[in-house]
Enzyme design. Structure first.
Site, PDB file in Angstrom:
ATOM      1  N   ARG A 238     -44.593 -42.108 -31.825  1.00 41.12           N
ATOM      2  CA  ARG A 238     -43.172 -41.795 -31.667  1.00 41.12           C
ATOM      3  C   ARG A 238     -42.367 -43.001 -32.143  1.00 41.12           C
ATOM      4  NH1 ARG A 238     -44.627 -37.416 -31.563  1.00 41.12           N
ATOM      5  NH2 ARG A 238     -44.317 -35.750 -30.021  1.00 41.12           N
ATOM      6  N   GLU A 267     -34.376 -38.941 -36.159  1.00 44.18           N
ATOM      7  CA  GLU A 267     -34.899 -38.115 -37.249  1.00 44.18           C
ATOM      8  C   GLU A 267     -34.037 -36.874 -37.429  1.00 44.18           C
ATOM      9  OE1 GLU A 267     -39.590 -39.340 -36.410  1.00 44.18           O
ATOM     10  OE2 GLU A 267     -38.853 -37.352 -35.867  1.00 44.18           O
ATOM     11  N   HIS A 286     -42.361 -37.721 -40.772  1.00 44.93           N
ATOM     12  CA  HIS A 286     -42.918 -37.054 -39.587  1.00 44.93           C
ATOM     13  C   HIS A 286     -43.772 -35.841 -39.981  1.00 44.93           C
ATOM     14  CE1 HIS A 286     -42.159 -36.572 -35.002  1.00 44.93           C
ATOM     15  NE2 HIS A 286     -43.363 -36.125 -35.335  1.00 44.93           N
TER      16      HIS A 286
END
Length: 319
Positions: A238, A267, A286
């Site tokens: 994370r 994000e 991601h």
């Protein structure tokens, strides 16, 4: 039963069949849902299936019919679990669906950094080899993974998979588990240690821990300073576990030889992100968890969790 998928675009670009949920009730699919849109879209839902949609108490209190939340992910920090427990809303996550994919991404970063394949490919495409007097031009320094020490923070399913792959490369493995194992097998050739020792010893540090109050911002300037000069840093967990400015400073100063990250604090990446364009940093958006096979597995887990909930035998329950 009304089933609402709030952010299907984060799970599929059309390559997964979401109609599998239609056998359980009326299905409404939204590509993405902003926080401001959430209340209206789930107001009469019995089931919400989501990936990253925020479900705090303010949102949940307006969903009077809601009985079940199924998560297309392992993490559940975007859901107010206390509210769900108090109001009888079952929450289930997807468990260890992405172990192989994330471990694969870790080594994609490492091979990109140490073997410089993309740099050499660009060199050839630009005519460098064609114009080289030597059959083997040493334009970019490369290094073996064999013999290097990889330090793994977080030794769950992904951390253990990374360790096995590292051992296949003849690397030395140090691990900092959430809880030190009471009994260890010397045959697994893993050195269990504390974070300070690992940071000072490892050539590579890779993070596989959830985002908690304990881990938030733990990789700050002081932590990066503890790492060996020239070490490489990987984060596929994370974004919140690291101070992005501190990582930038460690890279720009040359203290770290490089880093590979798949996650950010905010994000998608913002235009003012301090990590944009930083030297020796490889960033992916991601997608470590996102190979097709991984998402097919994820869809199957989420469907099975819903089916089991309806049958009265819920699985992968986090609340």
């Amino acid at each position: 039963m009304k089933i609402v998928l709030t952010d299907a675009q984060t799970v599929t670009n059309g390559d997964l069949d979401l109609s599998v949920f239609e056998k359980y009730g009326e299905v409404v699919v939204w590509p993405l849902t902003s926080y401001e849109e959430t209340v209206e879209r789930i107001a009469d839902a019995d089931v919400v299936l989501l990936n990253k949609t925020v479900m705090d108490a303010a949102v949940l209190s307006q969903a009077k019919n809601l009985k079940y939340i199924g998560i297309f992910a392992t993490g559940y920090n975007m859901i107010d679990l206390s509210y769900c427990r108090e109001h009888g809303i079952t929450v289930a996550n997807a468990g260890s669906y992405s172990t192989d994919a994330v471990a694969q991404t870790v080594f994609a970063f490492l091979l990109h950094h140490y073997s410089r394949v993309s740099d050499y490919d660009a060199f050839v495409r630009d005519g460098g080899w064609k114009n080289s007097p030597s059959f083997s031009p040493f334009v970019f320094p490369t290094f073996e993974l064999a013999g290097k020490t990889i330090g793994i923070l977080g030794y769950g399913a992904i951390g253990r998979k990374v360790a096995r792959i590292a051992q296949a490369f003849s690397m030395k493995v140090m691990a900092v588990p959430h809880r030190m194992p009471e009994n260890t097998d010397p045959a697994d050739e893993v050195i269990y240690t504390d974070l300070d020792t690992m940071l000072a010893s490892a050539d590579i540090v890779t993070v596989h821990t959830p985002l908690t109050d304990e881990t938030r911002g733990m990789f700050d300037a002081a932590r990066f300073a503890q790492m060996k000069p020239g070490a490489y840093f990987v984060n596929t967990s994370r974004g919140g576990v690291l101070d992005e400015q501190a990582l930038r400073d460690a890279l720009e100063s040359g203290h770290l030889s490089g880093a590979g990250i798949d996650v950010l604090n905010i994000e998608p990446m913002r235009a003012d992100c301090v990590l944009l364009g930083v030297k020796n940093l490889t960033t992916t958006p991601h997608v470590a968890w996102a190979p097709l096979e991984t998402r097919v597995r994820l869809l199957d887990i989420v469907e099975t969790n819903l089916k089991n909930f309806i049958a009265g035998t819920p699985t992968h329950v986090v609340s």
